[in-house]
Design a protein around this motif. Structure first.
Motif, mmCIF file in Angstrom:
data_model
loop_
_atom_site.group_PDB
_atom_site.id
_atom_site.type_symbol
_atom_site.label_atom_id
_atom_site.label_comp_id
_atom_site.label_asym_id
_atom_site.label_seq_id
_atom_site.Cartn_x
_atom_site.Cartn_y
_atom_site.Cartn_z
ATOM 1 N N LEU A 207 0.825 -1.205 0.000
ATOM 2 C CA LEU A 207 0.000 0.000 0.000
ATOM 3 C C LEU A 207 0.861 1.257 0.000
ATOM 4 C CD1 LEU A 207 -2.778 1.330 0.162
ATOM 5 C CD2 LEU A 207 -2.637 1.153 2.660
ATOM 6 N N ASN A 208 1.945 1.230 0.754
ATOM 7 C CA ASN A 208 2.834 2.394 0.793
ATOM 8 C C ASN A 208 3.497 2.643 -0.555
ATOM 9 O OD1 ASN A 208 2.284 2.994 3.454
ATOM 10 N ND2 ASN A 208 3.992 1.798 4.253
ATOM 11 N N TRP A 209 3.888 1.570 -1.227
ATOM 12 C CA TRP A 209 4.484 1.734 -2.558
ATOM 13 C C TRP A 209 3.459 2.304 -3.540
ATOM 14 C CZ3 TRP A 209 9.329 2.153 -3.317
ATOM 15 C CH2 TRP A 209 10.258 1.392 -2.603
ATOM 16 N N LEU A 210 2.206 1.875 -3.405
ATOM 17 C CA LEU A 210 1.157 2.378 -4.296
ATOM 18 C C LEU A 210 0.856 3.848 -4.027
ATOM 19 C CD1 LEU A 210 -1.325 -0.662 -4.246
ATOM 20 C CD2 LEU A 210 0.236 0.003 -6.089
ATOM 21 N N LEU A 211 0.926 4.238 -2.756
ATOM 22 C CA LEU A 211 0.630 5.618 -2.383
ATOM 23 C C LEU A 211 1.787 6.570 -2.651
ATOM 24 C CD1 LEU A 211 -1.239 5.151 1.026
ATOM 25 C CD2 LEU A 211 -2.226 5.941 -1.129
ATOM 26 N N LEU A 212 3.003 6.046 -2.703
ATOM 27 C CA LEU A 212 4.189 6.898 -2.808
ATOM 28 C C LEU A 212 4.145 7.866 -3.994
ATOM 29 C CD1 LEU A 212 6.934 7.704 -1.688
ATOM 30 C CD2 LEU A 212 7.953 5.811 -2.966
ATOM 31 N N PRO A 213 3.825 7.421 -5.211
ATOM 32 C CA PRO A 213 3.783 8.386 -6.334
ATOM 33 C C PRO A 213 2.764 9.497 -6.105
ATOM 34 C CG PRO A 213 3.780 6.132 -7.145
ATOM 35 C CD PRO A 213 3.557 6.051 -5.677
ATOM 36 N N PHE A 214 1.601 9.153 -5.542
ATOM 37 C CA PHE A 214 0.561 10.150 -5.299
ATOM 38 C C PHE A 214 1.014 11.173 -4.258
ATOM 39 C CE2 PHE A 214 -3.118 11.294 -2.564
ATOM 40 C CZ PHE A 214 -3.789 12.104 -3.468
ATOM 41 N N ILE A 215 1.623 10.701 -3.171
ATOM 42 C CA ILE A 215 2.078 11.605 -2.117
ATOM 43 C C ILE A 215 3.218 12.493 -2.621
ATOM 44 C CG2 ILE A 215 3.057 11.744 0.201
ATOM 45 C CD1 ILE A 215 0.210 10.751 0.163
ATOM 46 N N LEU A 216 4.125 11.906 -3.372
ATOM 47 C CA LEU A 216 5.217 12.691 -3.964
ATOM 48 C C LEU A 216 4.657 13.783 -4.884
ATOM 49 C CD1 LEU A 216 7.962 10.043 -4.825
ATOM 50 C CD2 LEU A 216 8.231 12.034 -3.336
ATOM 51 N N TYR A 217 3.659 13.415 -5.663
ATOM 52 C CA TYR A 217 3.054 14.378 -6.573
ATOM 53 C C TYR A 217 2.439 15.539 -5.799
ATOM 54 C CZ TYR A 217 -0.051 16.339 -10.125
ATOM 55 O OH TYR A 217 -0.698 17.202 -10.978
ATOM 56 N N LEU A 218 1.739 15.237 -4.714
ATOM 57 C CA LEU A 218 1.151 16.289 -3.889
ATOM 58 C C LEU A 218 2.232 17.218 -3.342
ATOM 59 C CD1 LEU A 218 -1.589 14.471 -1.757
ATOM 60 C CD2 LEU A 218 -1.947 16.064 -3.649
ATOM 61 N N PHE A 219 3.288 16.632 -2.811
ATOM 62 C CA PHE A 219 4.369 17.419 -2.222
ATOM 63 C C PHE A 219 5.005 18.347 -3.258
ATOM 64 C CE2 PHE A 219 8.983 17.273 -0.626
ATOM 65 C CZ PHE A 219 8.823 18.425 0.122
ATOM 66 N N ILE A 220 5.291 17.794 -4.431
ATOM 67 C CA ILE A 220 5.944 18.574 -5.485
ATOM 68 C C ILE A 220 5.021 19.680 -6.001
ATOM 69 C CG2 ILE A 220 6.856 18.456 -7.839
ATOM 70 C CD1 ILE A 220 7.842 15.595 -7.122
ATOM 71 N N ARG A 221 3.730 19.367 -6.180
ATOM 72 C CA ARG A 221 2.806 20.370 -6.732
ATOM 73 C C ARG A 221 2.506 21.496 -5.746
ATOM 74 N NH1 ARG A 221 1.466 22.586 -9.647
ATOM 75 N NH2 ARG A 221 -0.552 22.362 -10.604
ATOM 76 N N ILE A 222 2.494 21.180 -4.449
ATOM 77 C CA ILE A 222 2.173 22.212 -3.461
ATOM 78 C C ILE A 222 3.354 23.141 -3.219
ATOM 79 C CG2 ILE A 222 1.596 22.613 -1.032
ATOM 80 C CD1 ILE A 222 -0.795 21.779 -2.625
#
Length: 428
Positions: A207-222
């Motif tokens: 689950l963490n591997w699946l969430l990692l791209p999404f969380i990274l994307y949020l961090f980078i976009r914000i």
């Protein structure tokens, strides 16, 4: 219909809290989860009340009103709304003109956050305080993940981690509610937690591997410019830890720290070179432009001012020490012009006292133990402090923006021998 929506959201929020409470990765701080979460949720509500009934203006209200425009558009033109959310395509320039932050939709983090908020509006029927609960919960989730990870791998400083990240006043307050900072802080802490787990040789759950791209994307976009500093630092940190576990050349912590400092310095030099040469020093000019824009609105209250801030590397380096110290310790107690400034200055007085104690402990007892992660924290704190201090002369805004560095700083300061012994006696 409205009653059904409230019931649905109540069930969803309670379900998410239940999942959080039963998360196996958070069991090391289980007894603190509910009290710290309640504090976070209340902080988000209080933030909304403060802006609605005291300030009557501010980012959270602007985001709320902008998101209402998009949510109404979603009901009127679902297909057009989907195109807007996915591709930033507006049906007309006239419609674009009605939406705040939409001048450069592909680059604006404020417009990106507005889109997120408009999506949440569809679930909450645009109820501001329900939205606040969801954003606060997301922020808490990432924070709790980092605290539990630090406690698991560095149990000696369990109390320091919990106090710095879960209970420090301005950190809790400004990382809650309907603000970009809630998404930024939650995603950033979660990324840090993943990095620490990987550095210790632990396997991540699927689950963490699946969430990692999404969380990274949020961090980078914000906050792209913060990600531009932190992510290369974390990659370098992980690379060094990976080599150290498999090669005798980096077994000693001194060698690891030396490689980290050299590698990060090289990255910083490359960054400065690009900042000067890309698009006629666009980054440096934008830094000064941001400072001057906020300064113009801050003249009537105490603020950070530089005698001369120019878009050159020399000017940035000369003003960097003042920018960092101001970001960490100001406003001072004598700069308090109202109750909110007084609260900020009292918190800064506590930070100053901790810094003095930590410095005294360092000179008296030396560094008996140091980890590569602590050095990473120091490098990140310095870089973030300088950039935030240079671009944010307004102390009110500064108190909010510096939450990306403040808990890490407090965590390190609480590790000095005097405070560590005190916390042990108090069993905190």
């Amino acid at each position: 219909m409205e009653v059904f929506l409230y019931l649905l959201n109540a069930l969803l929020i309670c379900g998410l809290i239940s999942l959080l409470y039963r998360n196996p990765g958070l069991q090391s701080i289980k007894k603190h989860l509910l009290p710290a979460l309640v504090l976070k949720l209340l902080a988000g509500i209080l933030l909304g009340l403060l802006y609605h009934h005291y300030y009557h203006e501010g980012d959270t209200l602007t985001f709320k009103n902008a998101s209402l425009i998009l949510s109404e558009y979603a009901l009127q033109n679902p297909a057009g709304y989907v195109k807007l959310i996915l591709f930033n395509e507006f049906e007309s320039e006239a419609f674009r003109a009605t939406v705040p932050f939409s001048r450069l939709p592909d680059f604006s983090n404020s417009f990106f956050f507005t889109k997120l908020l408009s999506l949440l509006n569809l679930l909450t029927n645009s109820q501001y305080y329900l939205n606040s609960l969801y954003f606060s919960l997301f922020s808490f989730w990432g924070t709790a993940a980092l605290v539990a990870t630090l406690v698991k791998h560095f149990p000696k400083y369990k109390s320091a981690a919990m106090l710095a990240f879960l209970y420090f006043p301005s950190v809790v307050f400004w990382s809650s509610g309907v603000l970009k900072d809630a998404i930024l802080f939650g995603s950033m802490c979660w990324v840090f937690a993943v990095a620490v787990e990987l550095s210790e040789g632990k396997r991540l759950r699927i689950l963490n591997w699946l969430l990692l791209p999404f969380i990274l994307y949020l961090f980078i976009r914000i906050k792209f410019f913060l990600a531009l500093i932190l992510l290369p630092l974390l990659v370098l940190f992980l690379l060094i830890r990976f080599i150290a576990k498999r090669s005798g050349s980096l077994k000693q912590i001194k060698s690891q720290i030396a490689v980290l400092l050299i590698g990060f310095s090289a990255l910083a030099l490359v960054g400065l070179y690009l900042a000067v040469n890309i698009n006629d020093a666009f980054f440096l000019r934008n830094l000064v432009y941001t400072y001057e824009g906020i300064l113009e609105l801050s003249q009537e209250r105490p603020h950070i001012s530089f005698s001369s801030l120019e878009p050159t590397v020399g000017s940035i380096l000369v003003n960097a020490p003042k920018a960092f110290l101001s970001a960490v310790f100001r406003p001072f107690i004598w700069e308090a012009v109202n109750v909110l400034y007084l609260l900020m200055s009292l918190e800064n007085l506590l930070i100053l006292a901790l810094a003095i104690l930590a410095t005294f402990s360092l000179f008296k007892n030396g560094l008996k133990q140091i980890t590569l992660l602590q050095v990473c924290f120091v490098l990140m704190i310095i870089c973030f402090g300088v950039i935030i201090g240079l671009t944010t002369p307004n102390f009110g805004t500064l108190s909010r923006y510096r939450i990306v560095l403040l808990p890490f700083l407090v965590y390190l300061l609480l590790q000095n021998q005097y405070i560590h012994k005190l916390l042990a006696k108090l069993r905190l």
